[in-house]
Design a protein around this motif. Structure first.
Motif, PDB file in Angstrom:
ATOM      1  N   PHE A   1       0.832  -1.198   0.000  1.00 42.80           N
ATOM      2  CA  PHE A   1       0.000   0.000   0.000  1.00 42.80           C
ATOM      3  C   PHE A   1       0.869   1.251   0.000  1.00 42.80           C
ATOM      4  CE2 PHE A   1      -2.964  -3.101   1.725  1.00 42.80           C
ATOM      5  CZ  PHE A   1      -4.164  -2.743   1.135  1.00 42.80           C
ATOM      6  N   LYS A   2       0.340   2.295  -0.615  1.00 38.46           N
ATOM      7  CA  LYS A   2       0.953   3.615  -0.555  1.00 38.46           C
ATOM      8  C   LYS A   2      -0.126   4.620  -0.165  1.00 38.46           C
ATOM      9  CE  LYS A   2       4.641   2.695  -3.897  1.00 38.46           C
ATOM     10  NZ  LYS A   2       5.308   3.127  -5.153  1.00 38.46           N
ATOM     11  N   TRP A   3       0.246   5.554   0.711  1.00 38.01           N
ATOM     12  CA  TRP A   3      -0.682   6.584   1.179  1.00 38.01           C
ATOM     13  C   TRP A   3      -0.130   7.964   0.817  1.00 38.01           C
ATOM     14  CZ3 TRP A   3      -5.325   5.979   3.917  1.00 38.01           C
ATOM     15  CH2 TRP A   3      -5.634   4.675   4.321  1.00 38.01           C
ATOM     16  N   ASN A   4      -1.034   8.854   0.400  1.00 35.00           N
ATOM     17  CA  ASN A   4      -0.684  10.243   0.114  1.00 35.00           C
ATOM     18  C   ASN A   4      -1.724  11.163   0.726  1.00 35.00           C
ATOM     19  OD1 ASN A   4       0.256   8.551  -2.451  1.00 35.00           O
ATOM     20  ND2 ASN A   4       1.627  10.311  -2.246  1.00 35.00           N
ATOM     21  N   ASP A   5      -1.300  12.390   1.046  1.00 36.67           N
ATOM     22  CA  ASP A   5      -2.296  13.369   1.470  1.00 36.67           C
ATOM     23  C   ASP A   5      -2.911  14.027   0.241  1.00 36.67           C
ATOM     24  OD1 ASP A   5      -0.479  15.264   0.521  1.00 36.67           O
ATOM     25  OD2 ASP A   5       0.202  15.865   2.522  1.00 36.67           O
ATOM     26  N   GLY A   6      -3.803  14.981   0.463  1.00 36.14           N
ATOM     27  CA  GLY A   6      -4.516  15.597  -0.645  1.00 36.14           C
ATOM     28  C   GLY A   6      -3.636  16.363  -1.601  1.00 36.14           C
ATOM     29  N   ASN A   7      -2.424  16.721  -1.176  1.00 37.68           N
ATOM     30  CA  ASN A   7      -1.479  17.436  -2.039  1.00 37.68           C
ATOM     31  C   ASN A   7      -0.526  16.501  -2.758  1.00 37.68           C
ATOM     32  OD1 ASN A   7      -2.498  19.997  -1.255  1.00 37.68           O
ATOM     33  ND2 ASN A   7      -1.276  19.899   0.639  1.00 37.68           N
ATOM     34  N   GLY A   8      -0.720  15.195  -2.582  1.00 31.70           N
ATOM     35  CA  GLY A   8       0.146  14.231  -3.252  1.00 31.70           C
ATOM     36  C   GLY A   8       1.400  13.875  -2.491  1.00 31.70           C
ATOM     37  N   ASN A   9       1.556  14.398  -1.271  1.00 32.93           N
ATOM     38  CA  ASN A   9       2.741  14.083  -0.479  1.00 32.93           C
ATOM     39  C   ASN A   9       2.623  12.685   0.121  1.00 32.93           C
ATOM     40  OD1 ASN A   9       3.867  16.745  -0.801  1.00 32.93           O
ATOM     41  ND2 ASN A   9       2.343  17.463   0.692  1.00 32.93           N
ATOM     42  N   ALA A  10       3.695  11.912   0.007  1.00 35.18           N
ATOM     43  CA  ALA A  10       3.688  10.546   0.530  1.00 35.18           C
ATOM     44  C   ALA A  10       3.644  10.562   2.054  1.00 35.18           C
ATOM     45  CB  ALA A  10       4.915   9.791   0.042  1.00 35.18           C
ATOM     46  N   LEU A  11       2.834   9.669   2.613  1.00 34.68           N
ATOM     47  CA  LEU A  11       2.735   9.507   4.062  1.00 34.68           C
ATOM     48  C   LEU A  11       3.521   8.263   4.452  1.00 34.68           C
ATOM     49  CD1 LEU A  11      -1.075  10.273   4.477  1.00 34.68           C
ATOM     50  CD2 LEU A  11       0.845  11.842   4.766  1.00 34.68           C
ATOM     51  N   ARG A  12       4.474   8.444   5.337  1.00 39.11           N
ATOM     52  CA  ARG A  12       5.396   7.353   5.666  1.00 39.11           C
ATOM     53  C   ARG A  12       4.951   6.529   6.868  1.00 39.11           C
ATOM     54  NH1 ARG A  12       7.818   7.232   0.896  1.00 39.11           N
ATOM     55  NH2 ARG A  12       8.710   9.269   0.316  1.00 39.11           N
TER      56      ARG A  12
ATOM     57  N   ASN B   1     -11.023  16.577  10.680  1.00 36.05           N
ATOM     58  CA  ASN B   1     -12.234  17.370  10.896  1.00 36.05           C
ATOM     59  C   ASN B   1     -12.294  18.601   9.999  1.00 36.05           C
ATOM     60  OD1 ASN B   1     -13.186  15.610  12.886  1.00 36.05           O
ATOM     61  ND2 ASN B   1     -12.089  16.684  14.517  1.00 36.05           N
ATOM     62  N   SER B   2     -11.135  19.056   9.522  1.00 39.21           N
ATOM     63  CA  SER B   2     -11.110  20.205   8.606  1.00 39.21           C
ATOM     64  C   SER B   2     -11.273  19.774   7.150  1.00 39.21           C
ATOM     65  CB  SER B   2      -9.808  20.990   8.780  1.00 39.21           C
ATOM     66  OG  SER B   2      -8.693  20.210   8.369  1.00 39.21           O
ATOM     67  N   LYS B   3     -11.627  18.496   6.942  1.00 44.92           N
ATOM     68  CA  LYS B   3     -11.958  17.943   5.619  1.00 44.92           C
ATOM     69  C   LYS B   3     -10.739  17.735   4.728  1.00 44.92           C
ATOM     70  CE  LYS B   3     -15.876  17.758   4.369  1.00 44.92           C
ATOM     71  NZ  LYS B   3     -16.919  16.705   4.408  1.00 44.92           N
ATOM     72  N   LYS B   4      -9.550  17.608   5.308  1.00 41.84           N
ATOM     73  CA  LYS B   4      -8.401  17.236   4.495  1.00 41.84           C
ATOM     74  C   LYS B   4      -8.598  15.813   3.979  1.00 41.84           C
ATOM     75  CE  LYS B   4      -4.834  20.258   6.401  1.00 41.84           C
ATOM     76  NZ  LYS B   4      -3.479  20.337   7.005  1.00 41.84           N
ATOM     77  N   SER B   5      -8.105  15.545   2.771  1.00 41.85           N
ATOM     78  CA  SER B   5      -8.310  14.235   2.154  1.00 41.85           C
ATOM     79  C   SER B   5      -7.020  13.423   2.153  1.00 41.85           C
ATOM     80  CB  SER B   5      -8.823  14.392   0.724  1.00 41.85           C
ATOM     81  OG  SER B   5      -7.866  15.061  -0.084  1.00 41.85           O
ATOM     82  N   TYR B   6      -7.194  12.099   2.041  1.00 39.57           N
ATOM     83  CA  TYR B   6      -6.074  11.165   2.023  1.00 39.57           C
ATOM     84  C   TYR B   6      -6.380  10.084   0.993  1.00 39.57           C
ATOM     85  CZ  TYR B   6      -5.201  13.533   6.415  1.00 39.57           C
ATOM     86  OH  TYR B   6      -4.987  14.497   7.361  1.00 39.57           O
ATOM     87  N   ARG B   7      -5.333   9.626   0.301  1.00 38.18           N
ATOM     88  CA  ARG B   7      -5.523   8.620  -0.741  1.00 38.18           C
ATOM     89  C   ARG B   7      -4.734   7.361  -0.402  1.00 38.18           C
ATOM     90  NH1 ARG B   7      -7.343   7.774  -5.899  1.00 38.18           N
ATOM     91  NH2 ARG B   7      -8.351   9.801  -5.812  1.00 38.18           N
ATOM     92  N   CYS B   8      -5.438   6.232  -0.505  1.00 44.09           N
ATOM     93  CA  CYS B   8      -4.839   4.917  -0.289  1.00 44.09           C
ATOM     94  C   CYS B   8      -4.789   4.198  -1.632  1.00 44.09           C
ATOM     95  CB  CYS B   8      -5.691   4.136   0.712  1.00 44.09           C
ATOM     96  SG  CYS B   8      -5.340   2.380   0.790  1.00 44.09           S
ATOM     97  N   ALA B   9      -3.613   3.699  -2.019  1.00 41.56           N
ATOM     98  CA  ALA B   9      -3.459   3.012  -3.304  1.00 41.56           C
ATOM     99  C   ALA B   9      -2.812   1.656  -3.088  1.00 41.56           C
ATOM    100  CB  ALA B   9      -2.612   3.842  -4.261  1.00 41.56           C
ATOM    101  N   ALA B  10      -3.325   0.657  -3.810  1.00 37.47           N
ATOM    102  CA  ALA B  10      -2.754  -0.688  -3.772  1.00 37.47           C
ATOM    103  C   ALA B  10      -1.770  -0.825  -4.929  1.00 37.47           C
ATOM    104  CB  ALA B  10      -3.855  -1.729  -3.890  1.00 37.47           C
TER     105      ALA B  10
END
Length: 341
Positions: free
Chosen positions: A58-69, A97-106
């Motif tokens: 899995f890879k995770w990114n925040d709404g700006n495309g920054n990788a989450l480690r 709670n401020s509606k920031k988004s996160y993306r999970c990719a397989a």
């Protein structure tokens, strides 16, 4: 004419595993509530249907495309013949709670990037589910005070527990008195509160219901029956160990045998020399035809036995509205008791 260029579809030097499959779906998960004690929220993804078993990450990114480690990835497993894998991350509740988004990719090690999902706090809050337990009456109070004390315990998220409303029913009639409410308290990672009903009218086919209404959710009802119409009175007797065991051992168990009763709800206590009621070790019920039987053990020291102490076992059952059903008492002088119907 041969067309070898078809292999270039994967790119030069790419290793292709026969039978490799991307996930058939990826499912996002997010925590309900306001976060844990550190102000964090857990987000997760479940991927299923991929192959081979060790092919996925899995890879995770925040709404700006920054990788989450700071992610957690669990070993893949087989569930009902299909592969499954889970990953989760922890984010700040304030960001969620401020509606920031996160993306999970397989990401498949052979096939490359695959399905992905975006997680963002929904506009409608998720339903907070509750767990409800209805505890049966305590044996000692049934014997000594001739009353049943029932506790309905509600546990779950803080807000859901606080907003839940409890209704008690006794044989389909709502009960509004003799109810004690215990406020919300934290237990481990959940919250809990209790509603306690005390009733003296419990014998002879009574059914108690504790109904918990969740705000915006379904009603959860737990039921406990004290007995049903058409009861069969038990017989109660005490069995002592063999003479050899009585001579050799410094302590041993007396056995109370309670047989032939219906319905199955029964409460067993012991007395020494007619003193206060004490609990023994009650075993599992067994059923013969339409009737039930059960045993209870009571530990006795050889010194007390040799001193001539008298032991009695009593049962409380729906077939007797007012009194306990005792055995004949036993002691070193009397030996095994006879059955008391």
């Amino acid at each position: 004419m041969n067309h070898c260029d078809a292999f270039d579809y994967w790119g030069k030097g790419t290793k292709v595993t026969v039978g490799a499959k991307p996930p058939s779906y990826i499912y996002p998960l997010h925590q309900c509530g306001s976060g844990d004690s550190r102000g964090d929220i857990s987000l997760g993804c479940i991927a299923s249907g991929f192959s081979p078993l060790d092919a996925l990450s899995f890879k995770w990114n925040d709404g700006n495309g920054n990788a989450l480690r700071d992610l957690h990835q669990y070993s893949p497993v087989m569930v009902s013949g299909s592969t499954m894998m889970v990953s989760h991350i922890t984010v700040k509740a304030a960001d969620w709670n401020s509606k920031k988004s996160y993306r999970c990719a397989a990401h498949h090690q052979t096939l490359g990037p695959g399905k992905s999902e975006t997680l963002q706090k929904p506009d409608q809050p998720c339903r907070l589910y509750l767990d409800v337990t209805l505890k049966p009456p305590r044996v000692r109070e049934m014997f000594i005070d001739n009353r049943a004390v029932l506790e309905c315990i509600i546990s779950g998220e803080d807000k859901a527990v606080r907003e839940a409303e409890v209704t008690w029913m006794l044989d389909s009639v709502q009960v509004t008195d003799k109810i004690t409410q215990i406020g919300t308290e934290k237990a481990d990672q959940l919250f809990r509160k209790s509603s306690i009903l005390t009733t003296n009218n419990w014998e002879g086919g009574k059914t108690v219901k504790c109904s918990v209404q969740q705000k915006g959710g379904p009603t959860i009802t737990k039921t406990l029956s004290f007995g049903q119409k058409g009861t069969t009175k038990p017989t109660v007797s005490i069995q002592t160990p063999s003479p050899e065991d009585l001579d050799r051992k410094s302590e041993f168990f007396l056995l109370c045998l309670v047989t032939g009763f219906y319905p199955e709800e029964i409460y067993i206590m012991w007395q020494v020399n007619g003193g206060k009621y004490e609990e023994g070790i009650t075993g599992e019920l067994w059923k013969t035809g339409d009737q039930y039987s059960v045993t209870s053990l009571f530990k006795v020291s050889k010194v007390d036995w040799d001193n001539g102490n008298m032991y009695n076992c009593s049962a409380r059952h729906a077939s007797e509205k007012e009194a306990q059903i005792p055995s004949h008492p036993v002691s070193k002088l009397t030996g095994n008791s006879m059955e008391c119907p």
